[in-house]
Design a protein around this motif. Structure first.
Motif, PDB file in Angstrom:
ATOM      1  N   PHE A  48       0.980  -1.176   0.025  1.00 46.25           N
ATOM      2  CA  PHE A  48       0.125   0.155  -0.034  1.00 46.25           C
ATOM      3  C   PHE A  48       1.050   1.233   0.173  1.00 46.25           C
ATOM      4  O   PHE A  48       1.931   1.185   0.179  1.00 46.25           O
ATOM      5  CB  PHE A  48      -0.888   0.210   1.154  1.00 46.25           C
ATOM      6  N   HIS A  49       0.440   2.321  -0.687  1.00 51.04           N
ATOM      7  CA  HIS A  49       1.166   3.711  -0.580  1.00 51.04           C
ATOM      8  C   HIS A  49       1.385   4.138   0.691  1.00 51.04           C
ATOM      9  O   HIS A  49       0.525   4.193   1.706  1.00 51.04           O
ATOM     10  CB  HIS A  49       0.515   4.484  -1.446  1.00 51.04           C
ATOM     11  N   MET A  50       2.279   4.790   0.961  1.00 47.88           N
ATOM     12  CA  MET A  50       2.724   5.319   2.128  1.00 47.88           C
ATOM     13  C   MET A  50       2.356   6.734   2.041  1.00 47.88           C
ATOM     14  O   MET A  50       2.366   7.649   1.369  1.00 47.88           O
ATOM     15  CB  MET A  50       4.342   5.344   2.313  1.00 47.88           C
ATOM     16  N   ASP A  51       1.696   7.205   3.291  1.00 45.74           N
ATOM     17  CA  ASP A  51       1.242   8.650   3.579  1.00 45.74           C
ATOM     18  C   ASP A  51       2.134   9.193   4.571  1.00 45.74           C
ATOM     19  O   ASP A  51       3.106   8.540   5.225  1.00 45.74           O
ATOM     20  CB  ASP A  51      -0.105   8.738   3.767  1.00 45.74           C
ATOM     21  N   ARG A  52       1.943  10.515   4.774  1.00 45.95           N
ATOM     22  CA  ARG A  52       2.853  11.374   5.691  1.00 45.95           C
ATOM     23  C   ARG A  52       2.753  11.044   7.199  1.00 45.95           C
ATOM     24  O   ARG A  52       3.839  11.065   7.931  1.00 45.95           O
ATOM     25  CB  ARG A  52       2.532  12.871   5.621  1.00 45.95           C
TER      26      ARG A  52
END
Length: 444
Positions: free
Chosen positions: A22-26
């Motif tokens: 899954f994409h990484m967020d801040r």
């Protein structure tokens, strides 16, 4: 873990700086990147593959439509403006040329049937019939170069027409990278047979003797200028370590295509041109050239040559803006249907403005129409280069001298090609025009 770029563990080991599946967020960042001497900087990115329902052949439609960048109405406004210019010119040609020529031809032919006494009572002849013995006299200045320019213009015009037509109907798809550039080179080389044929046939009608030099110049002049400037810039880019420099092997391939394919094809066309019958003119050229009276104002040939190119340029400058943006601003341009229409409009306007200017010069008893007709329509390229100078400000380019050299060097080549194409159109139009009108009158 420090990967050496070769170990197989580097392909399987998960990175601490990235998440899996899954994409990484801040919110998942635990520490900031330290930027100081001796500390390596990590560059990472995520790729998520998703199946698209759009077929591969339709994935370029977003660029082909260009609705997200420029509405189609802008192109239609441009074409409407160009069509209005063509209609205005056509009406002008019909109202002036057809009406005046019909009256002139009828008057000249009626004058021939009169007796000597009746002729003395008539007014002295005036107008374009007076130059019938000089109108087909070969140009006094650089006749070989003239033939080379006309032949090269035919080659460029035909190859450009074929490439734009193939792109408009979808044969040169943007999905195949480099297909347009490859097609331009191939069609340009194949059209060399037309270049050799036209230049040799025209040079033969001028009674030229150095046909080998004429054919060699036709095959090497324009390609040689292009290749020389390209090689000069490529050497500079190589020493600047630019990614825009072309590999040496590709340069050799282009040179081999030019020397081993393009040049022989031009000589093949020249062979058929010299074997063909010489062009027959409807009038006999006198031994001594007729003196040309001085002209002033709008009848000055220099004034006509400078301002005639403004009309074709105005008919195409809007579409030229989008083409320039595609060339220098990395924007997509695949609306070749509009380009095809504008190209045809450019050809028509160049032909009409050259014929109109040539008629007025013949009426002013100026029989030197060869170079005049070429420069009248060819001056469109001058306006194109001037436009590129002002358009350069919108690039906001760097102050490096190489940037200026690349832009103005390649724009000079494009403008020179435009000069040859539009000049050839004006020449061929005036050539058929003069043969038609002088073949319609009776000569004593």
């Amino acid at each position: 873990f420090v990967w050496d770029g070769q170990s197989p563990d580097g392909y399987t080991k998960s990175l601490d700086t990235c998440t899996d599946n899954f994409h990484m967020d801040r919110t998942q960042i635990t520490a900031n990147q330290v930027v100081k001497a001796g500390v390596p900087i990590l560059y990472t990115y995520d790729v998520m593959w998703q199946e698209s329902p759009v077929a591969w052949s339709s994935r370029w439609d977003v660029y082909l439509n260009e609705d997200h960048m420029v509405p189609a109405q802008v192109h239609w406004y441009s074409i409407t403006n160009s069509i209005l210019v063509v209609l205005f010119l056509s009406l002008l040609v019909v109202s002036i040329l057809v009406r005046n020529l019909r009256k002139d031809i009828a008057g000249y032919n009626a004058l021939v049937d009169l007796t000597d006494e009746e002729k003395e009572e008539e007014m002295a002849e005036s107008g374009w019939k007076l130059v019938h013995a000089d109108v087909f006299r070969p140009p006094t200045d650089h006749p070989m170069l003239y033939c080379v320019f006309v032949g090269t213009g035919v080659q460029l015009a035909m190859s450009t027409f074929i490439c734009i037509a193939f792109s408009a109907v979808g044969f040169l798809s943007p999905a195949r990278r480099g297909s347009l550039m490859t097609a331009i080179l191939v069609f340009y080389v194949l059209c060399g047979i037309l270049s050799g044929y036209v230049s040799s046939r025209l040079f033969k009608s001028f009674r030229g003797r150095k046909w080998q030099a004429c054919t060699l110049l036709t095959a090497t002049l324009f390609p040689g200028i292009c290749f020389g400037i390209f090689l000069f810039f490529n050497i500079f880019l190589f020493f600047f370590h630019s990614s825009g420099s072309v590999p040496f092997l590709d340069v050799l391939i282009v040179m081999a295509m030019w020397c081993c394919v393009a040049v022989p094809i031009v000589f093949l066309g020249a062979y058929f041109g010299y074997k063909a019958d010489s062009i027959e003119y409807p009038t006999v050229t006198s031994t001594i050239a007729r003196a040309i009276p001085e002209s002033s104002g709008i009848f000055d040939p220099r004034v006509a040559m400078v301002f005639s190119g403004m009309v074709p340029f105005c008919a195409a400058y809007v579409e030229l803006f989008f083409i320039m943006s595609s060339l220098w601003m990395d924007q997509f341009y695949y609306v070749f249907g509009f380009t095809f229409i504008v190209y045809l409009i450019l050809v028509i306007t160049c032909a009409e403005i050259a014929v109109l200017a040539c008629y007025y010069q013949l009426c002013a008893e100026n029989h030197r129409w060869w170079w005049f007709s070429f420069f009248c329509s060819g001056s469109t390229a001058m306006y194109m280069f001037v436009y590129s100078v002002f358009w350069f400000k919108s690039l906001e380019a760097s102050k490096l001298i190489m940037t200026y050299m690349l832009y103005f060097g390649y724009m000079f080549l494009i403008s020179f090609a435009m000069f040859l194409v539009t000049g050839m159109i004006g020449t061929m139009s005036c050539f058929f025009f003069t043969r038609k009108i002088f073949g319609s009158i009776k000569i004593d």
